[in-house]
Design a protein around this motif. Structure first.
Motif, PDB file in Angstrom:
ATOM      1  N   GLU A 224       3.623 -32.928  73.496  1.00  0.00           N
ATOM      2  CA  GLU A 224       2.781 -32.432  74.492  1.00  0.00           C
ATOM      3  C   GLU A 224       2.104 -33.444  75.289  1.00  0.00           C
ATOM      4  N   SER A 225       2.324 -33.236  76.728  1.00  0.00           N
ATOM      5  CA  SER A 225       1.523 -34.532  77.572  1.00  0.00           C
ATOM      6  C   SER A 225       0.213 -33.956  77.944  1.00  0.00           C
ATOM      7  N   LEU A 226      -0.633 -34.955  77.749  1.00  0.00           N
ATOM      8  CA  LEU A 226      -2.229 -34.537  78.227  1.00  0.00           C
ATOM      9  C   LEU A 226      -2.590 -34.966  79.475  1.00  0.00           C
TER      10      LEU A 226
ATOM     11  N   GLN B 130       8.414 -18.256  67.447  1.00  0.00           N
ATOM     12  CA  GLN B 130       7.114 -18.094  68.019  1.00  0.00           C
ATOM     13  C   GLN B 130       6.773 -19.417  68.655  1.00  0.00           C
ATOM     14  N   LEU B 131       6.985 -20.419  67.816  1.00  0.00           N
ATOM     15  CA  LEU B 131       6.806 -21.810  68.249  1.00  0.00           C
ATOM     16  C   LEU B 131       7.608 -22.268  69.384  1.00  0.00           C
ATOM     17  N   GLU B 132       8.800 -21.731  69.517  1.00  0.00           N
ATOM     18  CA  GLU B 132       9.805 -22.091  70.487  1.00  0.00           C
ATOM     19  C   GLU B 132       9.187 -21.343  71.778  1.00  0.00           C
ATOM     20  N   ALA B 133       8.687 -20.127  71.683  1.00  0.00           N
ATOM     21  CA  ALA B 133       8.090 -19.442  72.842  1.00  0.00           C
ATOM     22  C   ALA B 133       6.612 -20.084  73.056  1.00  0.00           C
ATOM     23  N   LEU B 134       6.130 -20.448  72.193  1.00  0.00           N
ATOM     24  CA  LEU B 134       4.710 -20.917  72.560  1.00  0.00           C
ATOM     25  C   LEU B 134       5.033 -22.414  73.474  1.00  0.00           C
ATOM     26  N   SER B 135       6.115 -23.259  72.949  1.00  0.00           N
ATOM     27  CA  SER B 135       6.375 -24.638  73.717  1.00  0.00           C
ATOM     28  C   SER B 135       6.792 -24.252  75.181  1.00  0.00           C
TER      29      SER B 135
ATOM     30  N   ARG C 201       3.746  -6.270  64.995  1.00  0.00           N
ATOM     31  CA  ARG C 201       2.875  -6.258  63.871  1.00  0.00           C
ATOM     32  C   ARG C 201       3.277  -7.540  63.149  1.00  0.00           C
ATOM     33  N   VAL C 202       3.218  -8.686  64.111  1.00  0.00           N
ATOM     34  CA  VAL C 202       3.536 -10.142  63.576  1.00  0.00           C
ATOM     35  C   VAL C 202       2.417 -10.948  64.330  1.00  0.00           C
ATOM     36  N   LEU C 203       2.312 -12.134  64.112  1.00  0.00           N
ATOM     37  CA  LEU C 203       1.381 -12.906  64.763  1.00  0.00           C
ATOM     38  C   LEU C 203       2.152 -13.222  66.192  1.00  0.00           C
ATOM     39  N   TRP C 204       1.129 -13.148  67.101  1.00  0.00           N
ATOM     40  CA  TRP C 204       1.373 -13.191  68.611  1.00  0.00           C
ATOM     41  C   TRP C 204       2.479 -13.956  68.992  1.00  0.00           C
TER      42      TRP C 204
ATOM     43  N   GLY D  29       5.031 -25.502  78.345  1.00  0.00           N
ATOM     44  CA  GLY D  29       5.720 -26.637  79.051  1.00  0.00           C
ATOM     45  C   GLY D  29       6.042 -27.821  78.184  1.00  0.00           C
ATOM     46  N   TRP D  30       5.990 -27.533  77.003  1.00  0.00           N
ATOM     47  CA  TRP D  30       6.133 -28.685  76.032  1.00  0.00           C
ATOM     48  C   TRP D  30       7.543 -29.014  76.034  1.00  0.00           C
TER      49      TRP D  30
END
Length: 237
Positions: A199-201, A178-183, A152-155, A187-188
Motif C-alpha cells: 500500500e502506498s501512503l 475478500q482480501l483480493e477484493a479489498l485490495s 452471511r460472511v464478513l463484508w 488500489g493496492w
C-alpha cells in the motif's frame, strides 16, 4: 332372519376394526397408547401423532434419533401428503429422556437461527437479529465487524455477492477472495517479485518492497534500474 345374518357376518357393533400398519416398518400395530398411560412405552407399542398418523414407538424413536444426529429438525411426518412437524412435546411421552432433551435443545436452537443469524467472525459467533431483505451491509453489535447480511460472511469489500459466490464455488478460499477484493477497492498493488500486497501512503510511484524489489505503484511494472529514460520510464532495459 336378523339372527342368521349376525351368525354369518356378525353385528356391526361386534365387528373388530382392522389394525393399522406402522408407516415406517409396515407391520401391524396394536391400538395407539393413551397420553394418560402411566406405564413405560415399549418398542412394539404404537403412538398417534397430532396429524393422526400412527407409528411403532420403536420406529418413531429411530426416526427422531436419526434426524437429531443429522441436525435435520424439526422432524416431520413420513406421509408425503402430510409432512406435519413433529415437535419434541408431541413425542415426549415415548422418547428416552436423553433423546428428548437433545431434540428439544436442537429444536430451540434451529428456531432461534431461523429468526436470526450468527456473526461469521469466528471469535464472536453471537446470534444477531436478521435485518430486512433490503439491508446488504450490517455491523455486529458485539465485535463491530462488518457483515454481508445476504451472504452471511464478513463484508466482501469491492466485490458483489455474485462475484464472491463464484470464487467460493470455484474452490477459492473465501478469506483470500475478500482480501483480493479489498485490495482492488483500495488500489493496492502486488510486488512483481514476491507478490506481497503493498500500500502506498503517498509520494511518488517508485516503490521498494520488503523483499528489495523496485516497482511502479501506478502500473505494477518492475523497475529495471533506479534511473528512468525517455523511452522507458521504468529504467534501462
Amino acid at each position: 332372519m336378523l339372527s342368521v345374518w349376525n351368525m354369518m357376518f356378525g353385528s356391526r357393533s361386534s365387528r373388530t376394526e382392522p389394525l393399522a400398519s406402522c408407516l415406517i416398518c409396515l407391520d401391524v400395530m396394536p391400538p395407539p397408547m393413551s397420553n394418560s398411560t402411566s406405564r413405560e412405552a415399549q418398542a412394539s407399542d404404537s403412538w398417534q401423532l397430532r396429524c393422526k398418523h400412527t407409528y411403532h414407538v420403536g420406529c418413531l424413536f429411530m426416526l427422531v434419533q436419526s434426524k437429531v444426529n443429522d441436525r435435520d429438525v424439526p422432524v416431520r411426518c413420513c406421509v408425503a401428503a402430510c409432512q406435519s412437524k413433529i415437535r419434541p412435546r408431541h413425542v415426549a411421552a415415548v422418547l428416552p429422556r436423553s433423546l428428548y432433551e437433545r431434540y428439544s435443545a436442537l429444536d430451540r436452537a434451529k428456531t432461534i437461527e431461523a429468526r436470526g443469524m450468527y456473526c461469521p467472525y469466528q471469535s464472536c459467533s453471537r446470534i444477531l437479529n436478521k435485518p430486512n431483505a433490503a439491508v446488504a451491509r450490517m455491523t455486529c453489535g458485539f465485535c463491530n465487524m462488518h457483515i454481508c447480511a445476504r451472504c452471511r460472511v464478513l463484508w466482501h469489500e469491492g466485490m458483489t455477492c455474485d462475484e464472491y459466490k463464484c470464487i467460493v464455488n470455484a474452490g477459492g478460499i473465501p478469506e483470500l477472495a475478500q482480501l483480493e477484493a479489498l485490495s482492488k477497492a483500495k488500489g493496492w498493488k502486488h510486488c512483481p517479485k514476491c507478490h506481497t500486497l503493498v500500500e502506498s501512503l503517498g509520494g511518488c510511484k517508485f516503490m521498494t518492497c520488503k523483499c528489495g524489489a523496485h516497482f511502479c505503484y501506478g502500473c505494477g511494472a518492475a523497475y529495471i534500474t533506479n534511473i528512468p529514460n525517455a523511452s522507458n520510464c521504468h529504467g534501462q532495459v
